[in-house]
Enzyme design. Structure first.
Site, PDB file in Angstrom:
ATOM      1  N   ALA A  27      58.900  20.676 -19.667  1.00 40.70           N
ATOM      2  CA  ALA A  27      58.764  19.844 -18.457  1.00 40.70           C
ATOM      3  C   ALA A  27      58.361  20.644 -17.223  1.00 40.70           C
ATOM      4  CB  ALA A  27      60.080  19.105 -18.203  1.00 40.70           C
ATOM      5  N   GLN A 104      56.497  19.905 -25.622  1.00 38.46           N
ATOM      6  CA  GLN A 104      57.668  19.019 -25.742  1.00 38.46           C
ATOM      7  C   GLN A 104      57.493  17.795 -24.845  1.00 38.46           C
ATOM      8  OE1 GLN A 104      61.550  21.513 -25.753  1.00 38.46           O
ATOM      9  NE2 GLN A 104      60.035  22.759 -24.680  1.00 38.46           N
ATOM     10  N   HIS A 122      57.199  15.941 -29.327  1.00 35.73           N
ATOM     11  CA  HIS A 122      58.113  14.811 -29.076  1.00 35.73           C
ATOM     12  C   HIS A 122      57.350  13.502 -28.938  1.00 35.73           C
ATOM     13  CE1 HIS A 122      61.397  17.725 -27.437  1.00 35.73           C
ATOM     14  NE2 HIS A 122      61.489  17.571 -28.745  1.00 35.73           N
ATOM     15  N   CYS A 130      55.623  -0.222 -33.802  1.00 35.87           N
ATOM     16  CA  CYS A 130      56.559  -1.172 -34.412  1.00 35.87           C
ATOM     17  C   CYS A 130      57.209  -0.476 -35.601  1.00 35.87           C
ATOM     18  CB  CYS A 130      55.824  -2.429 -34.911  1.00 35.87           C
ATOM     19  SG  CYS A 130      56.939  -3.525 -35.842  1.00 35.87           S
ATOM     20  N   CYS A 150      56.350  -6.750 -31.012  1.00 37.73           N
ATOM     21  CA  CYS A 150      55.272  -6.622 -32.013  1.00 37.73           C
ATOM     22  C   CYS A 150      54.695  -8.019 -32.268  1.00 37.73           C
ATOM     23  CB  CYS A 150      55.821  -6.040 -33.320  1.00 37.73           C
ATOM     24  SG  CYS A 150      54.579  -6.046 -34.627  1.00 37.73           S
ATOM     25  N   CYS A 153      55.550  -8.838 -36.079  1.00 36.72           N
ATOM     26  CA  CYS A 153      56.945  -8.905 -36.584  1.00 36.72           C
ATOM     27  C   CYS A 153      57.902  -9.540 -35.591  1.00 36.72           C
ATOM     28  CB  CYS A 153      57.435  -7.486 -36.895  1.00 36.72           C
ATOM     29  SG  CYS A 153      56.310  -6.565 -37.922  1.00 36.72           S
ATOM     30  N   THR A 191      60.190  25.805 -19.917  1.00 34.04           N
ATOM     31  CA  THR A 191      61.189  25.100 -20.738  1.00 34.04           C
ATOM     32  C   THR A 191      62.506  25.862 -20.701  1.00 34.04           C
ATOM     33  OG1 THR A 191      61.733  24.233 -22.944  1.00 34.04           O
ATOM     34  CG2 THR A 191      60.409  26.245 -22.872  1.00 34.04           C
ATOM     35  N   SER A 192      63.601  25.080 -20.698  1.00 32.19           N
ATOM     36  CA  SER A 192      64.929  25.704 -20.657  1.00 32.19           C
ATOM     37  C   SER A 192      65.321  26.220 -22.040  1.00 32.19           C
ATOM     38  CB  SER A 192      65.961  24.679 -20.162  1.00 32.19           C
ATOM     39  OG  SER A 192      65.921  23.522 -21.000  1.00 32.19           O
TER      40      SER A 192
HETATM   41  N1  APR Z   1      56.856  26.472 -13.157  1.00 36.38           N
HETATM   42  C1  APR Z   1      57.447  27.021 -14.264  1.00 36.38           C
HETATM   43  N2  APR Z   1      58.669  26.623 -14.733  1.00 36.38           N
HETATM   44  C2  APR Z   1      59.293  25.644 -14.056  1.00 36.38           C
HETATM   45  C3  APR Z   1      58.750  25.015 -12.905  1.00 36.38           C
HETATM   46  C4  APR Z   1      57.474  25.475 -12.460  1.00 36.38           C
HETATM   47  N3  APR Z   1      56.875  24.956 -11.377  1.00 36.38           N
HETATM   48  N4  APR Z   1      59.632  24.076 -12.466  1.00 36.38           N
HETATM   49  C5  APR Z   1      60.680  24.094 -13.319  1.00 36.38           C
HETATM   50  N5  APR Z   1      60.494  25.040 -14.267  1.00 36.38           N
HETATM   51  C6  APR Z   1      61.363  25.363 -15.402  1.00 36.38           C
HETATM   52  C7  APR Z   1      62.848  25.275 -15.136  1.00 36.38           C
HETATM   53  O1  APR Z   1      63.320  26.527 -14.641  1.00 36.38           O
HETATM   54  C8  APR Z   1      63.408  24.981 -16.539  1.00 36.38           C
HETATM   55  O2  APR Z   1      63.635  26.189 -17.260  1.00 36.38           O
HETATM   56  O3  APR Z   1      61.112  24.379 -16.406  1.00 36.38           O
HETATM   57  C9  APR Z   1      62.269  24.218 -17.217  1.00 36.38           C
HETATM   58  C10 APR Z   1      62.560  22.742 -17.373  1.00 36.38           C
HETATM   59  O4  APR Z   1      63.647  22.620 -18.271  1.00 36.38           O
HETATM   60  P1  APR Z   1      64.083  21.153 -18.766  1.00 36.38           P
HETATM   61  O5  APR Z   1      64.135  20.228 -17.614  1.00 36.38           O
HETATM   62  O6  APR Z   1      65.290  21.342 -19.638  1.00 36.38           O
HETATM   63  O7  APR Z   1      62.843  20.641 -19.645  1.00 36.38           O
HETATM   64  P2  APR Z   1      62.519  21.007 -21.144  1.00 36.38           P
HETATM   65  O8  APR Z   1      62.940  22.397 -21.476  1.00 36.38           O
HETATM   66  O9  APR Z   1      61.097  20.644 -21.387  1.00 36.38           O
HETATM   67  O10 APR Z   1      63.451  19.960 -21.969  1.00 36.38           O
HETATM   68  C11 APR Z   1      63.280  19.948 -23.375  1.00 36.38           C
HETATM   69  O11 APR Z   1      64.791  18.071 -23.456  1.00 36.38           O
HETATM   70  O12 APR Z   1      65.501  16.051 -22.657  1.00 36.38           O
HETATM   71  C12 APR Z   1      64.779  16.650 -23.649  1.00 36.38           C
HETATM   72  O13 APR Z   1      63.011  15.693 -24.855  1.00 36.38           O
HETATM   73  C13 APR Z   1      63.330  16.218 -23.601  1.00 36.38           C
HETATM   74  O14 APR Z   1      61.337  17.506 -24.089  1.00 36.38           O
HETATM   75  C14 APR Z   1      62.564  17.514 -23.365  1.00 36.38           C
HETATM   76  C15 APR Z   1      63.523  18.559 -23.877  1.00 36.38           C
END
Ligand code: APR
Length: 249
Positions: A27, A104, A122, A130, A150, A153, A191-192
């Site tokens: 994200a 993701q 994802h 459906c 749908c 269905c 991503t976290s």
């Molecule tokens: N540039 C780089 N990194 C960034 C920025 C930015 N501008 N802004 C935020 N981040 C980082 C944050 O520090 C964090 O580590 O992006 C990461 C976002 O983490 P999450 O919100 O946990 O998103 P994500 O890791 O994609 O979540 C994984 O969780 O809820 C489920 O399915 C959903 O795909 C998602 C999955």
């Protein structure tokens, strides 16, 4: 302030050496497009209970679930555009530096920025499905202020993205794992690293001998475990710096 220059140069060196580079995005890469992330400040899960996105809840309470899904996904995403980070990845693919993106995200922004080889781990928010007849429909063909049904269905359609408690699409899982076993370099962006099985993918690459570059504003679950080069900062800023460094060296 961009990334540490010596780290940036190391990252560009690895990118040039690698014969197979895969990007793994979350994200964070879309935050600069105005799409809220899930965790951290302003994270969606700080405002909404993720339990409402369990697949069982969706089928038990389709009206309530759809009202929320429409509000926090479709309404928010409908006017969002790719940012410089998405375009930089499309450019790196065009120049032959990256082979694929495993994302993701369900925001379609890699798709809209011109990247070609995208694995939507994802799923995505372009289509509805459906679960009875398996037919897929364009989300844009429905007024999502009421539960889309749908036409064959007459049961509620589901967004074609993965709910908590749902399986990852088989093809996406198999292709992603194969890429992570084969690649020489993974670039983890925004991503976290907290949600499995997606979060396992960079671990698989590391175990298979790949080098790992991470671009993030903060440390993640990966940073002090598998990352060789950590580029701290915003995805768009750092990816632009990488493009400049590649052009000039
Ligand atoms: N540039 C780089 N990194 C960034 C920025 C930015 N501008 N802004 C935020 N981040 C980082 C944050 O520090 C964090 O580590 O992006 C990461 C976002 O983490 P999450 O919100 O946990 O998103 P994500 O890791 O994609 O979540 C994984 O969780 O809820 C489920 O399915 C959903 O795909 C998602 C999955």
């Amino acid at each position: 302030m961009g990334a540490d220059l010596s780290q940036l140069k190391r990252a560009v060196y690895l990118l040039k050496q690698s014969k197979c580079t895969v990007c793994f995005t979350g994200a964070g890469i879309s935050v600069e497009s105005g799409v809220p992330s899930f965790r951290g400040e302003d994270g969606l899960w700080e405002k909404y209970n993720p339990d409402l996105f369990e697949i069982d809840y969706f089928y038990k309470h389709p009206e309530k679930s759809w009202a929320l899904i429409n509000k926090i996904f479709f309404e928010i995403l409908k006017d969002k555009k790719p940012n410089k980070a998405h375009y930089a990845l499309a450019k790196l693919e065009e120049l032959g530096y990256i082979k694929a993106i495993i994302t993701q995200n369900i925001d379609n922004l890699h798709y809209l920025s011109g990247s070609k080889n995208i694995i939507e781990y994802h799923g995505n928010s372009r289509t509805l499905v459906c679960k009875k007849c398996g037919k897929k429909f364009n989300a844009s063909d429905f007024d999502l202020s009421s539960v889309p049904m749908c036409p064959h269905c007459n049961i509620p359609l589901k967004p074609d993205f993965v709910f908590f408690g749902e399986m990852i699409p088989k093809e996406a899982q198999e292709k992603s794992e194969e890429l992570m076993r084969q690649c020489e370099l993974v670039i983890i962006i925004g991503t976290s690293g907290l949600v499995y099985p997606a979060a396992f993918l960079p671990m698989l690459a590391h175990k298979s001998g790949a080098k790992i570059i991470e671009i993030n504003k903060t440390f993640s679950e990966y940073t002090d475990k598998i990352v060789d080069v950590f580029l701290e900062g915003s995805a768009s800023e750092i990816l632009e710096e990488i493009l400049v460094e590649l052009d000039t060296h």
